[in-house]
Design an enzyme around this catalytic site. Structure first.
Site, PDB file in Angstrom:
ATOM      1  N   TYR A   1      34.591  48.352  24.513  1.00  0.00           N
ATOM      2  CA  TYR A   1      34.582  47.335  25.571  1.00  0.00           C
ATOM      3  C   TYR A   1      34.538  48.003  26.950  1.00  0.00           C
ATOM      4  O   TYR A   1      33.744  47.623  27.815  1.00  0.00           O
ATOM      5  CB  TYR A   1      35.820  46.437  25.464  1.00  0.00           C
ATOM      6  CG  TYR A   1      35.921  45.426  26.582  1.00  0.00           C
ATOM      7  CD1 TYR A   1      35.165  44.252  26.553  1.00  0.00           C
ATOM      8  CD2 TYR A   1      36.754  45.642  27.677  1.00  0.00           C
ATOM      9  CE1 TYR A   1      35.238  43.327  27.598  1.00  0.00           C
ATOM     10  CE2 TYR A   1      36.834  44.724  28.716  1.00  0.00           C
ATOM     11  CZ  TYR A   1      36.072  43.565  28.669  1.00  0.00           C
ATOM     12  OH  TYR A   1      36.143  42.660  29.698  1.00  0.00           O
TER      13      TYR A   1
ATOM     14  N   THR B   1      41.979  34.114  29.863  1.00  0.00           N
ATOM     15  CA  THR B   1      40.759  33.739  29.144  1.00  0.00           C
ATOM     16  C   THR B   1      40.811  34.372  27.754  1.00  0.00           C
ATOM     17  O   THR B   1      41.789  35.014  27.379  1.00  0.00           O
ATOM     18  CB  THR B   1      39.497  34.242  29.871  1.00  0.00           C
ATOM     19  OG1 THR B   1      39.451  35.681  29.767  1.00  0.00           O
ATOM     20  CG2 THR B   1      39.485  33.839  31.334  1.00  0.00           C
TER      21      THR B   1
END
Length: 269
Positions: free
Chosen positions: A172, A200
């Protein structure tokens, strides 16, 4: 009253169906921009538009919906073709769509590690294909929604898919570093922004709690405003311009990344 500096501006927001992307689309639409809402599917994009119309009272005429699954690069190409055909002049592209790298090493049908493709390669390809629309008028710009985690990353040039030593966090972070480096590409004016740690779907990568997506989105929307002067390749941590990781400003790294990205998305120089 719509914001005069954003009124009549056309902005494409990728990943606009939830989280920071949805809130970015909402704030832009409220300020008078025409917003092109991208979602993974037609249904998700339409649902986001309907929600904006129903809950915020956004004028339906200022919303357009587009669909492309970023795990399929051919869908990214189709998305770009449609946008260029319908919107030959695009003021802003917000490269926001993103996923957390999965626990297990996962490769797309295009042959790329999935978070590298969704978070960076799809946006690289989309930006390159939209370049004619973004450069037709002064003021066109790209806003890459990046991450402070780019500072922890390195790009594995010989193994960008991380097939040999896979870690979801490293994968990531690499995708976010690549996106941040890409902002310094001279072909279009672009900046990167870490919108803050927001509540989120990606929160688990950072912390246990974060600010609202709306607060994060405000840092993105500010950079879409032509009244805000930007320098190509600049990196913002929320509202403050700061230095990115040193790799993000190295000409050699920028050129090397473009070469690698062209290879991975199947573009010929």
């Amino acid at each position: 009253m719509p914001d005069s500096t954003l009124f009549s501006r056309t902005v494409l927001v990728t990943g606009a169906t939830s989280g920071i992307g949805y809130e970015t689309a909402r704030q832009l639409a409220e300020r008078g921009a025409t917003v092109l809402l991208h979602g993974r599917t037609t249904e998700e994009a339409r649902a986001a538009a309907d929600r904006l119309i129903a809950t915020v009272g956004v004028d339906a005429g200022r919303l357009r919906t587009y669909a492309a699954d970023f795990t399929h690069l051919d869908e990214v190409e189709s998305l770009a073709r449609r946008v260029v055909a319908e919107r030959p002049h695009l003021d802003v592209l917000v490269n926001n769509a993103g996923i957390a790298a999965p626990e297990r090493h996962t490769v797309t049908e295009d042959g790329n590690e999935v978070s590298l493709q969704v978070n960076f390669l799809a946006h690289y390809l989309l930006t390159c294909l939209l370049e004619p629309a973004l450069t037709t008028d002064p003021g066109g710009r790209v806003v890459n929604v990046s991450s402070s985690l780019h500072r922890t990353a390195n790009i594995q040039w010989n193994d960008p898919n991380r097939a040999h030593r896979y870690s979801r966090l490293a994968a990531y972070a690499q995708s976010q570093l690549a996106l941040t480096v890409f902002a310094a590409d001279p072909r279009v004016t672009a900046v990167s922004v870490h919108p803050g740690i927001c509540d989120t779907a990606l929160l688990s990568l950072y912390a246990h709690e974060g600010v609202t997506p709306a607060e994060g989105a405000a840092n993105v929307v500010r950079l879409c405003d032509p009244a805000v002067e930007i320098v190509n390749g600049a990196y913002y941590d929320r509202a403050e311009r700061v230095e990115p990781a040193s790799a993000a400003t190295e000409d050699r790294t920028i050129k090397r990344l473009n070469k690698l990205a062209d290879l991975l998305v199947g573009r010929t120089a």
